[in-house]
Enzyme design. Sequence first.
Site, PDB file in Angstrom:
ATOM      1  N   LYS A  83       0.853  -1.188   0.000  1.00 49.07           N
ATOM      2  CA  LYS A  83       0.000   0.000   0.000  1.00 49.07           C
ATOM      3  C   LYS A  83       0.881   1.227   0.000  1.00 49.07           C
ATOM      4  CE  LYS A  83      -4.428   1.029   0.112  1.00 49.07           C
ATOM      5  NZ  LYS A  83      -5.530   0.207  -0.442  1.00 49.07           N
TER       6      LYS A  83
HETATM    7  P1  NAD Z   1     -12.622   8.017  -3.559  1.00 50.26           P
HETATM    8  O1  NAD Z   1     -11.602   9.017  -3.218  1.00 50.26           O
HETATM    9  O2  NAD Z   1     -12.996   7.789  -4.979  1.00 50.26           O
HETATM   10  O3  NAD Z   1     -13.981   8.333  -2.763  1.00 50.26           O
HETATM   11  C1  NAD Z   1     -14.014   8.445  -1.379  1.00 50.26           C
HETATM   12  C2  NAD Z   1     -15.400   8.933  -0.954  1.00 50.26           C
HETATM   13  O4  NAD Z   1     -15.465   8.967   0.476  1.00 50.26           O
HETATM   14  C3  NAD Z   1     -15.717  10.342  -1.427  1.00 50.26           C
HETATM   15  O5  NAD Z   1     -17.108  10.453  -1.683  1.00 50.26           O
HETATM   16  C4  NAD Z   1     -15.320  11.194  -0.223  1.00 50.26           C
HETATM   17  O6  NAD Z   1     -16.000  12.452  -0.201  1.00 50.26           O
HETATM   18  C5  NAD Z   1     -15.762  10.301   0.905  1.00 50.26           C
HETATM   19  N1  NAD Z   1     -15.060  10.549   2.167  1.00 50.26           N
HETATM   20  C6  NAD Z   1     -13.757  10.861   2.346  1.00 50.26           C
HETATM   21  N2  NAD Z   1     -13.491  11.016   3.653  1.00 50.26           N
HETATM   22  C7  NAD Z   1     -14.653  10.774   4.311  1.00 50.26           C
HETATM   23  C8  NAD Z   1     -15.039  10.785   5.668  1.00 50.26           C
HETATM   24  N3  NAD Z   1     -14.153  11.074   6.628  1.00 50.26           N
HETATM   25  N4  NAD Z   1     -16.322  10.477   5.978  1.00 50.26           N
HETATM   26  C9  NAD Z   1     -17.211  10.185   5.018  1.00 50.26           C
HETATM   27  N5  NAD Z   1     -16.916  10.166   3.706  1.00 50.26           N
HETATM   28  C10 NAD Z   1     -15.657  10.468   3.353  1.00 50.26           C
HETATM   29  O7  NAD Z   1     -12.113   6.660  -2.869  1.00 50.26           O
HETATM   30  P2  NAD Z   1     -12.539   5.166  -3.244  1.00 50.26           P
HETATM   31  O8  NAD Z   1     -11.570   4.650  -4.236  1.00 50.26           O
HETATM   32  O9  NAD Z   1     -13.994   5.110  -3.527  1.00 50.26           O
HETATM   33  O10 NAD Z   1     -12.214   4.410  -1.873  1.00 50.26           O
HETATM   34  C11 NAD Z   1     -13.149   4.347  -0.810  1.00 50.26           C
HETATM   35  C12 NAD Z   1     -12.778   3.196   0.116  1.00 50.26           C
HETATM   36  O11 NAD Z   1     -12.768   1.971  -0.618  1.00 50.26           O
HETATM   37  C13 NAD Z   1     -11.404   3.299   0.768  1.00 50.26           C
HETATM   38  O12 NAD Z   1     -11.478   2.746   2.061  1.00 50.26           O
HETATM   39  C14 NAD Z   1     -10.543   2.434  -0.115  1.00 50.26           C
HETATM   40  O13 NAD Z   1      -9.403   1.939   0.550  1.00 50.26           O
HETATM   41  C15 NAD Z   1     -11.510   1.326  -0.455  1.00 50.26           C
HETATM   42  N6  NAD Z   1     -11.195   0.568  -1.665  1.00 50.26           N
HETATM   43  C16 NAD Z   1     -11.049   1.187  -2.871  1.00 50.26           C
HETATM   44  C17 NAD Z   1     -10.780   0.424  -3.992  1.00 50.26           C
HETATM   45  C18 NAD Z   1     -10.684   1.028  -5.373  1.00 50.26           C
HETATM   46  O14 NAD Z   1     -10.567   0.274  -6.332  1.00 50.26           O
HETATM   47  N7  NAD Z   1     -10.739   2.332  -5.539  1.00 50.26           N
HETATM   48  C19 NAD Z   1     -10.663  -0.968  -3.899  1.00 50.26           C
HETATM   49  C20 NAD Z   1     -10.828  -1.569  -2.646  1.00 50.26           C
HETATM   50  C21 NAD Z   1     -11.105  -0.794  -1.550  1.00 50.26           C
END
Ligand code: NAD
Length: 420
Positions: free
Chosen positions: A110
């Site tokens: 990561k």
């Molecule tokens: P992103 O940046 O595209 O979106 C994040 C979202 O969460 C946004 O809507 C943001 O406004 C919101 N957010 C940020 N901080 C926040 C808070 N403190 N409280 C509430 N909402 C908040 O990110 P993403 O890629 O959608 O990732 C979201 C989660 O999913 C993370 O935990 C990430 O590790 C996990 N994840 C992502 C992927 C991927 O392929 N992108 C894969 C597996 C897991």
Amino acid sequence: MTDKSDFDSPMLRTALAQLDQTAERLQLDQGVHERLRHPRRALVVSIPIQMDNGTTGVFTGYRVHHNSVLGPTKGGLRYAPDVDLAEVSALAMLMSWKCALMNLPYGGAKGGVRVDPRKLSRQELENLTRRYTAEIILFIGPDLDIPAPDMGTDEQTMAWMMDTYSMTQGRTVPGVVTGKPLIIGGSAGRREATGRGIVYALYQAARHLGQDLKGRKIAVQGFGNVGGVAARLLWREGCVIVGVSDVKGGIWNSHGIDIRQLEAHVAATGGVAGFPGTEPISNDELLTQPCEVLIPAAVGSVIRADNADRIKATIVAEGANAPTTPEADVILRDRGITVIPDILCNAGGVVVSYFEWVQGLQYYFWRESEITSRLQEVMTRAFNRVWALATKEGTDLRTAALMEGVRRVAEGYKVRGLYP
Ligand code: NAD
């Protein structure tokens, strides 16, 4: 330099507690257990960049390889104001279990940069990404460690990383990152992969529980790549999305929210707040409102001992990494709530990243329908393996998923032995 807080975080405590419990269940060899508690290597870098106003900004970045026993390491890159070495180490560990559980030939890694990406201009973000890539360049490569997007980063971030790496090699190296734009070797369906994987996992959960997903009331925390796509696909499947939120807060309508119109509202205003026909709601409130399925898809440690007993959903599908603390896990289990754990539920992203990597190495690209059906097959098989193990062992799904993931990594250590 790192400070003391870098070595402690709720997420790292969660990851270590999960590993220790799993090691006990598996009666893991003491030496292997001890090795799994520590990352193989961790790099902390300073990232000086030129800001738009002519000053120099200095940011801190991390890249952690948890282990590479099953293959090159794989894991996302996160831009967030509170990210630190402990959090990145925890997330790298989760990636190890996730890749092993999904039968991918990868170890876990990561990356993170301590920055609020919303406060940087596009030029500053490019400067930051390129210098971060340059600082970790000896740590990454198509057969060494392959970053991907995570919170706060996207396809454009991956394009800058790929270009920076390629320039230093004097040739184009598409396999160094996944989650790239299609035009430079990205995969069809990668952007939607994590959200789509959640939908497949939910279908399997509903099937095993004898329920119909259609018409279910669903709340989603986070409206980014994961939460936004999951909400859209589930809404299209006939689910009723009653609540969504982003970093600024949430909205609620118990009769359902039109996700296509909400997407237009977000594109125009930059957030979900103020969407007509909905009530404002805080991120904390969203978690405990009446609904049948809850999808935390933003940050970690949001379901804790102090709110787990108020959660109304009967299924929690973990889109985010580590959204549930170990104490909350026990409460949810005792209340009979089905938790689809992060390393299974949100694995669609890394599965399609694997497909992208394979396509890039072969310079041969598949159709989106091929990607989608292979993803469905991998998610369904993994879900059913985990469900069968949980039934056999009389455990919850997280315990079973961790048992499967940790066992595979431990087996790899066993057969490879300890060097020298
Ligand atoms: P992103 O940046 O595209 O979106 C994040 C979202 O969460 C946004 O809507 C943001 O406004 C919101 N957010 C940020 N901080 C926040 C808070 N403190 N409280 C509430 N909402 C908040 O990110 P993403 O890629 O959608 O990732 C979201 C989660 O999913 C993370 O935990 C990430 O590790 C996990 N994840 C992502 C992927 C991927 O392929 N992108 C894969 C597996 C897991």
